[in-house]
Scaffold this motif. Structure first.
Motif, PDB file in Angstrom:
ATOM      1  N   VAL A  63       0.840  -1.198   0.000  1.00 56.49           N
ATOM      2  CA  VAL A  63       0.000   0.000   0.000  1.00 56.49           C
ATOM      3  C   VAL A  63       0.880   1.255   0.000  1.00 56.49           C
ATOM      4  N   THR A  65       3.882   1.524  -1.256  1.00 61.29           N
ATOM      5  CA  THR A  65       4.430   1.634  -2.610  1.00 61.29           C
ATOM      6  C   THR A  65       3.413   2.269  -3.549  1.00 61.29           C
ATOM      7  N   GLU A  66       2.163   1.827  -3.481  1.00 63.14           N
ATOM      8  CA  GLU A  66       1.106   2.415  -4.305  1.00 63.14           C
ATOM      9  C   GLU A  66       0.900   3.881  -3.952  1.00 63.14           C
ATOM     10  N   ASP A  69       3.432   6.033  -5.564  1.00 66.43           N
ATOM     11  CA  ASP A  69       3.104   6.211  -6.979  1.00 66.43           C
ATOM     12  C   ASP A  69       1.992   7.239  -7.158  1.00 66.43           C
ATOM     13  N   VAL A  70       1.000   7.215  -6.278  1.00 66.74           N
ATOM     14  CA  VAL A  70      -0.098   8.179  -6.326  1.00 66.74           C
ATOM     15  C   VAL A  70       0.437   9.591  -6.066  1.00 66.74           C
ATOM     16  N   ARG A  77      -5.878   5.124  -7.086  1.00 69.04           N
ATOM     17  CA  ARG A  77      -5.899   3.696  -7.405  1.00 69.04           C
ATOM     18  C   ARG A  77      -6.804   2.948  -6.439  1.00 69.04           C
ATOM     19  N   ILE A  79      -6.989  -0.825  -5.037  1.00 64.60           N
ATOM     20  CA  ILE A  79      -6.216  -2.059  -4.995  1.00 64.60           C
ATOM     21  C   ILE A  79      -6.920  -3.060  -4.089  1.00 64.60           C
TER      22      ILE A  79
END
Length: 107
Positions: A63, A65-66, A69-70, A77, A79
């Motif tokens: 989470v 890592t995501e 990216d966000v 996103r 997920i």
């Protein structure tokens, strides 16, 4: 001591006011045995400072890592994490449940 969801959201707002780039991950749905209920939050800043939890630790790394990216691209996103035979070696929930997490940048 665990922070309340209100504390987590206040921290996200404070970090944003300080000029930090911030993403918020929110559990939006759970099925079966899930470690954290819907509405649970995890906040992440651009330096990977974190507060809160969406899974009790079993998928937090993915989470985060995501969330990074966000923060970088501004695209939210959705997920999903769970346990299935084909994903046994990937990130998942050992409790046998599933969770869906929405990750968005705080602007």
């Amino acid at each position: 001591m665990h922070s309340t969801d209100a504390d987590i959201l206040k921290t996200a707002e404070a970090w944003s006011r300080e000029g930090r780039s911030v993403a918020i991950a929110t559990v939006v749905e759970t099925w079966g045995s899930a470690p954290r209920p819907a509405g649970s939050h995890l906040v992440v800043d651009e330096d990977t400072n974190i507060l809160g939890s969406v899974s009790g630790g079993c998928v937090e790394g993915a989470v985060i890592t995501e969330a990074m990216d966000v923060i970088a691209d501004g695209k939210p996103r959705m997920i999903e994490f769970g346990v299935a035979d084909e994903t046994a070696w990937q990130v998942g929930l050992s409790c046998g449940g599933r969770i869906r997490v929405y990750v968005e940048r705080l602007d």
